[in-house]
Motif scaffolding. Structure first.
Motif, PDB file in Angstrom:
ATOM      1  N   LEU A 127       0.824  -1.213   0.000  1.00 62.93           N
ATOM      2  CA  LEU A 127       0.000   0.000   0.000  1.00 62.93           C
ATOM      3  C   LEU A 127       0.859   1.264   0.000  1.00 62.93           C
ATOM      4  O   LEU A 127       0.518   2.252  -0.666  1.00 62.93           O
ATOM      5  N   ALA A 128       1.966   1.247   0.727  1.00 59.78           N
ATOM      6  CA  ALA A 128       2.864   2.408   0.732  1.00 59.78           C
ATOM      7  C   ALA A 128       3.440   2.625  -0.667  1.00 59.78           C
ATOM      8  O   ALA A 128       3.497   3.763  -1.155  1.00 59.78           O
ATOM      9  N   TYR A 129       3.866   1.546  -1.300  1.00 64.90           N
ATOM     10  CA  TYR A 129       4.412   1.674  -2.655  1.00 64.90           C
ATOM     11  C   TYR A 129       3.336   2.114  -3.657  1.00 64.90           C
ATOM     12  O   TYR A 129       3.611   2.923  -4.551  1.00 64.90           O
ATOM     13  N   LEU A 130       2.123   1.602  -3.508  1.00 59.26           N
ATOM     14  CA  LEU A 130       1.047   2.020  -4.417  1.00 59.26           C
ATOM     15  C   LEU A 130       0.730   3.504  -4.241  1.00 59.26           C
ATOM     16  O   LEU A 130       0.467   4.208  -5.226  1.00 59.26           O
ATOM     17  N   ALA A 131       0.768   3.982  -3.002  1.00 58.63           N
ATOM     18  CA  ALA A 131       0.554   5.414  -2.754  1.00 58.63           C
ATOM     19  C   ALA A 131       1.674   6.228  -3.403  1.00 58.63           C
ATOM     20  O   ALA A 131       1.423   7.283  -3.994  1.00 58.63           O
ATOM     21  N   GLU A 132       2.885   5.713  -3.322  1.00 55.80           N
ATOM     22  CA  GLU A 132       4.022   6.409  -3.932  1.00 55.80           C
ATOM     23  C   GLU A 132       3.879   6.459  -5.456  1.00 55.80           C
ATOM     24  O   GLU A 132       4.254   7.443  -6.095  1.00 55.80           O
ATOM     25  N   LEU A 133       3.319   5.400  -6.031  1.00 62.28           N
ATOM     26  CA  LEU A 133       3.146   5.378  -7.493  1.00 62.28           C
ATOM     27  C   LEU A 133       2.170   6.443  -7.993  1.00 62.28           C
ATOM     28  O   LEU A 133       2.136   6.721  -9.194  1.00 62.28           O
ATOM     29  N   GLN A 134       1.395   7.036  -7.103  1.00 68.31           N
ATOM     30  CA  GLN A 134       0.471   8.105  -7.494  1.00 68.31           C
ATOM     31  C   GLN A 134       1.206   9.421  -7.751  1.00 68.31           C
ATOM     32  O   GLN A 134       0.628  10.372  -8.261  1.00 68.31           O
ATOM     33  N   LEU A 135       2.479   9.448  -7.397  1.00 69.94           N
ATOM     34  CA  LEU A 135       3.295  10.656  -7.554  1.00 69.94           C
ATOM     35  C   LEU A 135       3.947  10.684  -8.932  1.00 69.94           C
ATOM     36  O   LEU A 135       4.148   9.635  -9.545  1.00 69.94           O
ATOM     37  N   PRO A 136       4.313  11.875  -9.408  1.00 69.33           N
ATOM     38  CA  PRO A 136       5.088  11.943 -10.654  1.00 69.33           C
ATOM     39  C   PRO A 136       6.526  11.477 -10.376  1.00 69.33           C
ATOM     40  O   PRO A 136       7.266  12.144  -9.668  1.00 69.33           O
ATOM     41  N   LEU A 137       6.860  10.304 -10.886  1.00 68.61           N
ATOM     42  CA  LEU A 137       8.165   9.700 -10.630  1.00 68.61           C
ATOM     43  C   LEU A 137       8.860   9.387 -11.943  1.00 68.61           C
ATOM     44  O   LEU A 137       8.208   9.203 -12.972  1.00 68.61           O
ATOM     45  N   SER A 138      10.156   9.256 -11.881  1.00 69.42           N
ATOM     46  CA  SER A 138      10.913   8.850 -13.071  1.00 69.42           C
ATOM     47  C   SER A 138      10.588   7.396 -13.389  1.00 69.42           C
ATOM     48  O   SER A 138      10.138   6.628 -12.529  1.00 69.42           O
ATOM     49  N   GLU A 139      10.837   7.018 -14.624  1.00 72.76           N
ATOM     50  CA  GLU A 139      10.589   5.634 -15.042  1.00 72.76           C
ATOM     51  C   GLU A 139      11.457   4.667 -14.237  1.00 72.76           C
ATOM     52  O   GLU A 139      11.008   3.575 -13.869  1.00 72.76           O
ATOM     53  N   THR A 140      12.674   5.063 -13.926  1.00 76.69           N
ATOM     54  CA  THR A 140      13.577   4.228 -13.139  1.00 76.69           C
ATOM     55  C   THR A 140      12.998   3.958 -11.754  1.00 76.69           C
ATOM     56  O   THR A 140      12.992   2.818 -11.282  1.00 76.69           O
ATOM     57  N   VAL A 141      12.490   5.004 -11.100  1.00 74.83           N
ATOM     58  CA  VAL A 141      11.910   4.851  -9.769  1.00 74.83           C
ATOM     59  C   VAL A 141      10.655   3.988  -9.845  1.00 74.83           C
ATOM     60  O   VAL A 141      10.439   3.109  -9.011  1.00 74.83           O
ATOM     61  N   ARG A 142       9.838   4.221 -10.871  1.00 74.51           N
ATOM     62  CA  ARG A 142       8.621   3.421 -11.039  1.00 74.51           C
ATOM     63  C   ARG A 142       8.959   1.941 -11.200  1.00 74.51           C
ATOM     64  O   ARG A 142       8.304   1.079 -10.609  1.00 74.51           O
ATOM     65  N   ASN A 143       9.980   1.645 -11.992  1.00 77.37           N
ATOM     66  CA  ASN A 143      10.372   0.252 -12.188  1.00 77.37           C
ATOM     67  C   ASN A 143      10.862  -0.372 -10.888  1.00 77.37           C
ATOM     68  O   ASN A 143      10.559  -1.532 -10.587  1.00 77.37           O
ATOM     69  N   LYS A 144      11.603   0.401 -10.106  1.00 81.79           N
ATOM     70  CA  LYS A 144      12.100  -0.086  -8.815  1.00 81.79           C
ATOM     71  C   LYS A 144      10.926  -0.394  -7.881  1.00 81.79           C
ATOM     72  O   LYS A 144      10.917  -1.418  -7.196  1.00 81.79           O
ATOM     73  N   ILE A 145       9.936   0.497  -7.867  1.00 78.68           N
ATOM     74  CA  ILE A 145       8.760   0.287  -7.015  1.00 78.68           C
ATOM     75  C   ILE A 145       7.974  -0.931  -7.498  1.00 78.68           C
ATOM     76  O   ILE A 145       7.537  -1.756  -6.689  1.00 78.68           O
TER      77      ILE A 145
END
Length: 181
Positions: A127-145
């Motif tokens: 749930l913490a990671y899913l909440a973080e995915l709602q943010l504008p993130l780089s593709e690298t960070v998104r892949n890590k999450i």
């Protein structure tokens, strides 16, 4: 001057004096916050956690209460007290986390994920990671999450925990679809 030059041994007694003399004003609040921060930077996490906790008792309505709450949770986590860190983080409202802006919200969600992971709370981690995915993130960070979410899902051993996660997923899908109608 001493604080910003990282001369914490000189800064600490000055802030302690200010906190004592101006305990009811903004100067006292800032001094208390800096004292907790100094302890944290010096890796004196018990003292930092204590100062941040006392700050929130003294100034619960402070403009910097969000920051102090996050720092208290981080200090508790650093001292190996994940349960207390989780309790402190639970005081933060999701809307307030997002209101901090993307970079600061990302840091809060990362701490929440780390705390949940340390407690073997896979659902909380996800749930913490899913909440973080709602943010504008780089593709690298998104892949890590995404990788971290997959690892957390694969770590779930309990059928009841998996069912709980699926129920949360279905609920969020319904909420999302109701917002697009």
């Amino acid at each position: 001057k001493y604080f910003f030059s990282r001369d914490y041994d000189r800064a600490l007694p000055i802030y302690q004096n200010i906190r004592t003399k101006f305990s009811q004003g903004k100067a006292g609040q800032l001094a208390s916050y800096r004292i907790g921060s100094i302890y944290y930077y010096q890796q004196e996490y018990s003292e930092a956690a204590n100062e941040f906790s006392l700050f929130l008792q003294r100034y619960p309505q402070s403009d910097i209460a969000f920051d102090v709450t996050y720092n208290w949770a981080a200090a508790e986590f650093q001292r190996g007290n994940s349960e207390k860190a989780n309790e402190v983080l639970s005081r933060l409202k999701l809307s307030d986390v997002y209101a901090q802006g993307p970079k600061r919200a990302e840091i809060v969600f990362e701490l929440a994920a780390q705390v949940s992971k340390s407690l073997d709370n896979h659902t909380g981690t996800i749930l913490a990671y899913l909440a973080e995915l709602q943010l504008p993130l780089s593709e690298t960070v998104r892949n890590k999450i995404d990788d971290s979410i997959a690892k957390s899902i694969n770590s779930i051993q309990s059928p009841s925990e998996l069912k709980k996660l699926l129920a949360l997923d279905r609920k969020s899908t319904r909420l999302n679809s109701s917002h697009t109608d």
